[in-house]
Design a protein around this motif. Structure first.
Motif, mmCIF file in Angstrom:
data_model
loop_
_atom_site.group_PDB
_atom_site.id
_atom_site.type_symbol
_atom_site.label_atom_id
_atom_site.label_comp_id
_atom_site.label_asym_id
_atom_site.label_seq_id
_atom_site.Cartn_x
_atom_site.Cartn_y
_atom_site.Cartn_z
ATOM 1 N N ASN A 1 -1.141 1.592 4.852
ATOM 2 C CA ASN A 1 -2.491 1.017 4.796
ATOM 3 C C ASN A 1 -3.526 1.788 5.606
ATOM 4 O O ASN A 1 -4.702 1.406 5.597
ATOM 5 N N GLY A 2 -3.142 2.829 6.316
ATOM 6 C CA GLY A 2 -4.066 3.576 7.153
ATOM 7 C C GLY A 2 -4.947 4.524 6.363
ATOM 8 O O GLY A 2 -4.873 4.615 5.124
ATOM 9 N N GLY A 3 -5.754 5.248 7.099
ATOM 10 C CA GLY A 3 -6.692 6.166 6.467
ATOM 11 C C GLY A 3 -6.030 7.270 5.681
ATOM 12 O O GLY A 3 -6.624 7.819 4.745
ATOM 13 N N MET A 4 -4.797 7.616 6.064
ATOM 14 C CA MET A 4 -4.058 8.657 5.335
ATOM 15 C C MET A 4 -2.790 8.060 4.725
ATOM 16 O O MET A 4 -1.727 8.666 4.726
ATOM 17 N N ALA A 5 -2.932 6.845 4.193
ATOM 18 C CA ALA A 5 -1.788 6.120 3.650
ATOM 19 C C ALA A 5 -1.158 6.880 2.498
ATOM 20 O O ALA A 5 -1.837 7.503 1.680
ATOM 21 N N THR A 6 0.149 6.814 2.411
ATOM 22 C CA THR A 6 0.860 7.462 1.325
ATOM 23 C C THR A 6 0.831 6.594 0.070
ATOM 24 O O THR A 6 0.832 5.353 0.148
ATOM 25 N N THR A 7 0.792 7.231 -1.054
ATOM 26 C CA THR A 7 0.885 6.520 -2.327
ATOM 27 C C THR A 7 2.244 6.716 -2.969
ATOM 28 O O THR A 7 2.494 6.216 -4.069
ATOM 29 N N ALA A 8 3.099 7.451 -2.287
ATOM 30 C CA ALA A 8 4.428 7.727 -2.827
ATOM 31 C C ALA A 8 5.234 6.440 -2.942
ATOM 32 O O ALA A 8 5.134 5.543 -2.096
ATOM 33 N N THR A 9 6.000 6.344 -3.979
ATOM 34 C CA THR A 9 6.873 5.187 -4.161
ATOM 35 C C THR A 9 8.300 5.473 -3.691
ATOM 36 O O THR A 9 9.140 4.576 -3.707
ATOM 37 N N GLU A 10 8.558 6.695 -3.292
ATOM 38 C CA GLU A 10 9.866 7.066 -2.763
ATOM 39 C C GLU A 10 9.656 7.963 -1.543
ATOM 40 O O GLU A 10 8.974 8.982 -1.633
#
Length: 481
Positions: free
Chosen positions: A109-118
């Motif tokens: 949820n941060g400013g550089m949050a990952t969108t990876a699902t794995e």
């Protein structure tokens, strides 16, 4: 990755559990419909159909969250945990992780949050990661000797302080002399000063047992330096030297050096100069350090001169006594009069005692022959009364001159005597009839340097060769405060 406690603690494995119920109980009746909760390998994750209306059978939030633990239902992220053949693919839920860990919150949820699902986690052990998830989903902690170190590492990695506390408490409760050095290394690695302090105190109290443990030779140089620099170790310097040689041989092999004296000195580095050679007897120094090849010729000569001439020349090693051996040697005598005669037939003379404050017992004064100068064989011991555990022993001998004086017989190492604990002093002599003491008293007090050390003596039931509070053997106790 961090090593586990392994066999050093397996015999005392335990489980620390928080929370009042487990989703596993409720889910057990639904084995035919609930998906399995065990992690599976990357190559064998099946397609899973949603379980219909599972919520209806989970009346509490704890049960519903527990059902989701390691479950594909509603999962929105997967972790590929571990490396090599032990890799496991674990389903999880971003929301559950984010409310339990600031690291996961920033990750999702941060400013550089990952969108990876794995997400790959090669540095985390699967069992430790599943333990972390169990805590985040249910507040339950399951930690044992084989998992605690990896669990602590994982809890610190993802900033879950409550789980860290459970792991550290487990380690404290399982701290023993035979794992104190290993836990000290881990406590320093994980920056756990309270645990490190407890390890050091345990090593101080049980120095010889801790040095004899297998894990001692596995510690790093900085930990060795931290220990050898302490003033509170309860061991003679020659024993510290021999232990350091064992460590140096193991370290040379780890660095793929031949274990020559030169390489042992090299790997010891500054630790060598923390061994207090001037505190050894000349016999101890001549028997081991002087012949080891680890010291230079100049160092050996200067130490021999230190032992044999006055004024003593300056040496490059510390000559300050460790505090358990520091200060004036003290002794108390428990008899008011000496008589003859006392015989020996292989039975131990024994007397029970306790002290009002912590001391280090270093030896006994014993009576000699009534028939003139002679030699005795003797075995002296100190035992814990309740457990009958032997705390110190020396099988040796002494010579007497035929007088009614006492003759000193010393333990190889100081024996720690704790306040208000019952111990048994024992001496088994072989030789001619001797003098013995009479008019003994139950309590004897030594006054010195503003302190009062009070000994209380009691009769030992059973075969004690006749020694009692009022008369018998073991007239003198020699100690350091």
């Amino acid at each position: 990755m961090t090593p586990s406690l392994g066999a050093a603690m397996a015999a005392r494995g335990a489980s620390v559990t928080g929370g009042t119920s487990s989703a596993a109980t409720a889910a057990a009746t639904e084995a035919s419909t609930d998906p399995p909760t065990e992690p599976t390998s990357v190559s064998s994750v099946p397609d899973r159909e949603p379980v219909y209306n599972w919520q209806a059978s989970k009346p509490t939030l704890k049960e519903r969250l527990g059902f989701l633990l390691n479950n594909e239902a509603l999962s929105d992220v997967h972790f590929v945990v571990g490396k090599g053949s032990g890799v496991q693919r674990v389903p999880a839920h971003r929301f559950a992780l984010s409310i339990g860990s600031a690291v996961f919150d920033a990750m999702f949820n941060g400013g550089m949050a990952t969108t990876a699902t794995e997400i790959e986690l090669p540095d985390v052990e699967p069992a430790a990661f599943l333990g972390l998830l169990k805590f985040l989903y249910s507040d339950e902690v399951q930690v044992g000797p084989e998992t605690v170190m990896n669990m602590l590492y994982t809890a610190k990695k993802y900033t879950v302080p409550a789980l860290e506390v459970h792991c550290v408490d487990f380690l404290k409760n399982n701290l023993r002399p035979d794992n104190a050095f290993m836990l000290l290394s881990q406590a320093r690695l994980f920056d756990e000063p309270q645990l490190a302090s407890l390890c050091l105190e345990n090593i101080d109290r049980n120095t010889m047992d801790a040095l004899a443990a297998e894990g001692f030779t596995d510690i790093d140089l900085d930990t060795l330096v931290a220990v050898l620099g302490r003033d509170t170790l309860g061991a003679r310097e020659v024993c510290l030297f021999l232990a350091a040689m064992r460590w140096a041989e193991a370290e040379a092999q780890r660095q793929q050096f031949p274990p020559t004296p030169e390489n042992k000195r090299k790997v010891l580095g500054k630790a060598l100069h923390l061994i207090r050679f001037p505190l050894m007897t000349i016999e101890e120094f001549a028997a081991d350090p002087a012949q080891s090849g680890v010291l230079t010729d100049r160092e050996v000569v200067s130490l021999f001169l230190h032992f044999t001439i006055n004024p003593k020349p300056r040496v490059e090693f510390i000559n300050r006594p460790r505090c358990c051996l520091r200060g004036k040697e003290c002794s108390i005598t428990r008899f008011g009069q000496v008589e003859s005669r006392w015989g020996y037939c292989g039975t131990s003379d024994r007397i029970r005692f306790s002290v009002n404050r912590r001391i280090f017992l270093v030896g006994f004064g014993l009576y000699g022959s009534i028939h003139g100068p002679t030699d005795y064989k003797v075995s002296i011991q100190v035992l814990h009364t309740d457990s009958n555990t032997m705390l110190g022993r020396n099988d040796t001998g002494f010579s007497c001159d035929g007088s009614a004086n006492t003759f000193r017989v010393m333990f190889k190492e100081p024996v720690e005597i704790l306040a208000s604990v019952n111990y048994i002093a024992s001496a088994t002599l072989e030789g001619q009839d001797s003098y013995y003491g009479t008019r003994g008293v139950r309590k004897v007090t030594h006054e010195g340097s503003g302190t009062r050390t009070c000994f209380t003596f009691c009769y030992v039931a059973g075969n004690n060769n006749g020694t009692a509070v009022e008369d018998g053997q073991i007239p003198e106790v020699i100690f350091y405060t």
